[in-house]
Design a protein around this motif. Structure first.
Motif, PDB file in Angstrom:
ATOM      1  N   SER A 146      -0.255   9.872  -6.545  1.00 57.78           N
ATOM      2  CA  SER A 146      -1.415   9.874  -5.902  1.00 57.78           C
ATOM      3  C   SER A 146      -1.370  10.395  -4.289  1.00 57.78           C
ATOM      4  N   ALA A 147      -2.344  11.426  -4.075  1.00 50.22           N
ATOM      5  CA  ALA A 147      -2.357  11.624  -2.612  1.00 50.22           C
ATOM      6  C   ALA A 147      -3.005  10.553  -1.978  1.00 50.22           C
ATOM      7  N   ASP A 148      -3.764   9.632  -2.491  1.00 54.27           N
ATOM      8  CA  ASP A 148      -4.509   8.525  -2.027  1.00 54.27           C
ATOM      9  C   ASP A 148      -3.793   7.262  -2.185  1.00 54.27           C
ATOM     10  N   TRP A 149      -4.029   6.328  -1.106  1.00 51.58           N
ATOM     11  CA  TRP A 149      -3.471   5.174  -0.922  1.00 51.58           C
ATOM     12  C   TRP A 149      -3.754   4.330  -2.094  1.00 51.58           C
ATOM     13  N   GLN A 150      -2.513   3.604  -2.774  1.00 56.64           N
ATOM     14  CA  GLN A 150      -2.753   2.651  -3.680  1.00 56.64           C
ATOM     15  C   GLN A 150      -2.383   1.313  -3.534  1.00 56.64           C
ATOM     16  N   ILE A 151      -3.457   0.272  -3.968  1.00 55.60           N
ATOM     17  CA  ILE A 151      -2.763  -1.033  -3.600  1.00 55.60           C
ATOM     18  C   ILE A 151      -2.023  -1.828  -4.873  1.00 55.60           C
ATOM     19  N   VAL A 152      -0.950  -2.358  -4.424  1.00 57.77           N
ATOM     20  CA  VAL A 152      -0.300  -3.288  -5.647  1.00 57.77           C
ATOM     21  C   VAL A 152      -0.248  -4.613  -5.168  1.00 57.77           C
ATOM     22  N   ASP A 153      -0.953  -5.584  -5.614  1.00 59.14           N
ATOM     23  CA  ASP A 153      -0.858  -6.914  -5.364  1.00 59.14           C
ATOM     24  C   ASP A 153      -0.282  -7.681  -6.708  1.00 59.14           C
ATOM     25  N   LEU A 154       1.229  -7.976  -6.482  1.00 56.26           N
ATOM     26  CA  LEU A 154       2.080  -8.571  -7.553  1.00 56.26           C
ATOM     27  C   LEU A 154       2.413  -9.781  -7.311  1.00 56.26           C
ATOM     28  N   PRO A 155       2.126 -10.452  -8.264  1.00 54.46           N
ATOM     29  CA  PRO A 155       2.556 -11.991  -8.255  1.00 54.46           C
ATOM     30  C   PRO A 155       3.809 -12.113  -8.455  1.00 54.46           C
ATOM     31  N   GLU A 176       0.767  -1.198  -0.133  1.00 57.45           N
ATOM     32  CA  GLU A 176       0.021  -0.116   0.030  1.00 57.45           C
ATOM     33  C   GLU A 176       0.778   1.462  -0.123  1.00 57.45           C
ATOM     34  N   LEU A 177       0.777   1.968  -1.036  1.00 53.99           N
ATOM     35  CA  LEU A 177       1.597   2.997  -1.348  1.00 53.99           C
ATOM     36  C   LEU A 177       0.852   4.417  -1.515  1.00 53.99           C
ATOM     37  N   LYS A 178       1.577   5.792  -1.321  1.00 54.62           N
ATOM     38  CA  LYS A 178       0.927   6.820  -1.817  1.00 54.62           C
ATOM     39  C   LYS A 178       1.933   7.937  -1.730  1.00 54.62           C
ATOM     40  N   GLY A 179       1.904   8.804  -2.740  1.00 54.69           N
ATOM     41  CA  GLY A 179       2.916   9.790  -3.081  1.00 54.69           C
ATOM     42  C   GLY A 179       3.506  10.061  -4.255  1.00 54.69           C
ATOM     43  N   ALA A 180       4.711  10.273  -4.428  1.00 55.43           N
ATOM     44  CA  ALA A 180       5.066  10.366  -5.889  1.00 55.43           C
ATOM     45  C   ALA A 180       5.023   9.264  -6.760  1.00 55.43           C
TER      46      ALA A 180
END
Length: 623
Positions: free
Chosen positions: A109-118, A76-80
């Motif tokens: 993004s200023a919002d949290w983004q989800i990365v689900d990486l196999p 879960e990431l947010k920012g640049a």
């Protein structure tokens, strides 16, 4: 297939994580914690590599020991804007290798983004990890590795048992971490976990510290062996009955994440590995990136040793070595997991009995060798423990180790190929050459107590009394101020000043010619055959296994320093005392040779009683 969260991406704020950040994340920009937001931030544009001791995933071992079939990364990431790239390490990797076709780019993004990486995992991969390339500051939270499991999860009831003796600061901190990050975590472990603290010193506030799933038990001073045994019995008798018990020293720093990962590992073990012990590593408390040992063995020379060389866990190549190491044939047959962090299945205890009542030292080695299970080690399962150099105690190393290794071999057949008589002989000679007469006598005290047979250690309270006597009889150290005062009153130490002493002097030695070596060997530093009082003095380190042969030869006085703890003592050559100790040793050897076969039979016959629940409950006053 069942999916489970196996390992959190770990970032911490403690002295070790701040001092050795590359255990968690290697980066060319800082990773900082925002206390107001409760978020970690990868600060500024940079490269942040999580292919580390705590944040890589040991896929080779997970495939070997568990039913894991698929691997993925949740971030879960947010920012640049940033890019996430999977990495891997194989047998020859010196640095993490990016895996093609496994990257994910995120827009700012200023919002949290989800990365689900196999994750791509092949047979040649030892560990996998990931890198985050950022174009500016990026925050990270709630990130973890997820596994796909073939079949249902194993039922696990985990007990953490620790034995303490007047180590309040350590144990109170660890209780706090357990309550905050395990019991109140909301994770599955919270409902299947208990912590028992056996307070051998009776110095803890049991009522205050006990609570939901934590119990402090005031206990007699029965040593580590007695405290851990009480933990085993309590775990077997609790409701619901424990499936596994994690034994952990009191004077350690631990990351609760290691305990969580141990629990998760137990839930997915293959049937053929469910009775393996999980052996956590001992990292150096003072040099937090260095691993001293994660699996031990009893050597042919009769000494305790790590199977692996010491490793630096901020080096990627050492992470690979740590996972790939294959024990030698001797090591496999004489391996043990030390009880600074050792997880034992309750079924193994029921099959093999309880430990021997030896108070401290060798209890864990004997038990691991006796049970003869498999041993699982894995990067990130560890504690930080003070190094043995910093806590050298002759009562432990010369009395307890000497006596207990002999008892363990005679009673339970521990390491039948190890020569403990040779180790006894070498230790006595080494102490005598360094004028350590009190410590040489401790070796003989231990030997003579072994020669008394199993009835001696069988008596409740005897082990504590023997250890206390050894502490009284060992060479006594004084602080540097008192040491200097004594030196000032000794004409032979004229000119000695503790202010002029440094590590170079303490640890230094002098070369010897072949003739000098032969003379030292034959005469024990001119105390046998050629008897000379010697002249002058030398400054040497305290640790008993060190032998600065060139520095001590021909001297009459030795200033012995424990520079870690700022203590020391002055030894004086005493040829008459040397001869008395040698005569005593010869008498003991004569008795040993005449009685050893009988003693071995008596010890072996006592094994069933000494390792039984009935005996231990009486010993521990649990009835």
């Amino acid at each position: 297939m069942i999916s489970m969260k196996f390992a959190n991406i770990l970032l911490e704020t403690n002295p070790r994580s701040v001092t050795y950040p590359a255990l968690y994340c290697r980066s060319d920009q800082p990773v900082v914690f925002d206390e107001q937001l409760g978020e970690w931030e990868m600060h500024n544009a940079g490269m942040f590599d999580f292919s580390t001791y705590f944040n890589s995933l040991s896929v080779m071992k997970l495939k070997r020991y568990t039913r894991a079939k698929g691997f993925s990364l949740h971030l879960e990431l947010k920012g640049a804007s940033c890019e996430v790239i999977q990495t891997m390490g194989d047998a020859f990797a010196h640095n993490p290798i990016p895996v093609e076709g496994t990257s994910r780019k995120l827009e700012a993004s200023a919002d949290w983004q989800i990365v689900d990486l196999p994750l791509t995992v092949s047979d040649d991969m030892v560990v996998v990890g990931f890198i985050v390339k950022t174009d500016g500051s990026v925050a990270i939270r709630n990130s973890y590795y997820e596994l796909d499991i073939d079949g249902e999860l194993n039922d696990v009831e985990l007990v953490l048992s620790t034995t303490t003796f007047k180590k309040e600061a350590f144990i109170e901190r660890n209780i706090g971490l357990v309550k905050d990050q395990i019991i109140n975590s909301g994770d599955s472990i919270a409902e299947h976990f208990h912590m028992y603290v056996m307070d051998n010193g009776r110095t803890l506030d049991a009522e205050k510290l006990s609570g939901d799933r934590v119990q402090v038990v005031p206990n007699d001073n029965v040593g580590g062996a007695g405290g851990f045994t009480r933990g085993m019995i309590t775990a077997m008798e609790q409701t619901p009955k424990a499936t596994n018990i994690l034994l952990m020293d009191d004077d350690v720093a631990v990351s609760p994440e290691s305990i969580k990962r141990t629990y998760n590992l137990l839930r997915i073990l293959k049937p053929e590995h469910r009775e393996d012990m999980i052996s956590g590593a001992m990292l150096n408390y003072e040099i937090g990136e260095d691993q001293w040992e994660d699996i031990g063995n009893m050597t042919q020379q009769g000494t305790f040793a790590g199977c692996k060389p010491q490793l630096r866990l901020t080096l990627f190549e050492d992470l690979i070595y740590n996972e790939m190491y294959t024990p030698t044939k001797w090591q496999r047959n004489n391996m043990y997991a030390a009880w600074w962090y050792c997880c034992i299945p309750i079924s193994v205890i029921e099959k093999n009995g309880l430990p021997l009542p030896v108070f401290v030292r060798c209890d864990d080695a004997e038990y691991g060798i006796r049970c003869n299970t498999g041993f699982i080690t894995m990067n990130s399962l560890c504690v930080w423990h003070m190094s043995f150099f910093e806590r050298y105690n002759a009562a432990v190393e010369r009395y307890q180790t000497t006596r207990n290794t002999m008892i363990a071999q005679a009673t339970c057949g521990m390491a039948p190929g190890a020569d403990f008589m040779r180790e006894l002989h070498n230790n006595i000679r080494l102490e005598l050459k360094k004028f350590g007469y009190e410590n040489a006598e401790l070796c003989l005290d231990a030997f003579e107590d072994f020669l008394k047979g199993p009835s001696f250690i069988k008596k409740p309270g005897q082990s504590e009394q023997s250890f206390m006597a050894a502490n009284r009889n060992k060479e006594q150290l004084v602080d540097f101020e008192t040491l200097q005062s004594r030196a000032d009153q000794d004409p032979e130490l004229a000119g000695f000043s503790i202010k002029n002493v440094d590590r170079q002097l303490i640890d230094g030695d002098k070369s010897r010619s072949l003739a000098e070596r032969l003379e030292d060997l034959i005469t024990d530093n001119n105390q046998r055959y050629i008897k000379k009082d010697g002249a002058g003095y030398a400054v040497i380190p305290l640790q008993g296994w060190l032998y600065p042969a060139g520095a001590i030869r021909g001297k009459h006085k030795l200033v012995v320093l424990d520079w870690y703890n700022r203590k020391g003592t002055i030894r004086t050559k005493d040829v008459q005392r040397y001869q008395e100790i040698k005569k005593r040793y010869m008498r003991d050897l004569k008795y040993y040779k005449a009685n050893i076969n009988r003693l071995r039979k008596e010890y072996a016959a006592a094994r069933a009683e000494l390792t039984s629940i009935e005996y231990w409950k009486n010993y521990l006053k649990m009835d």
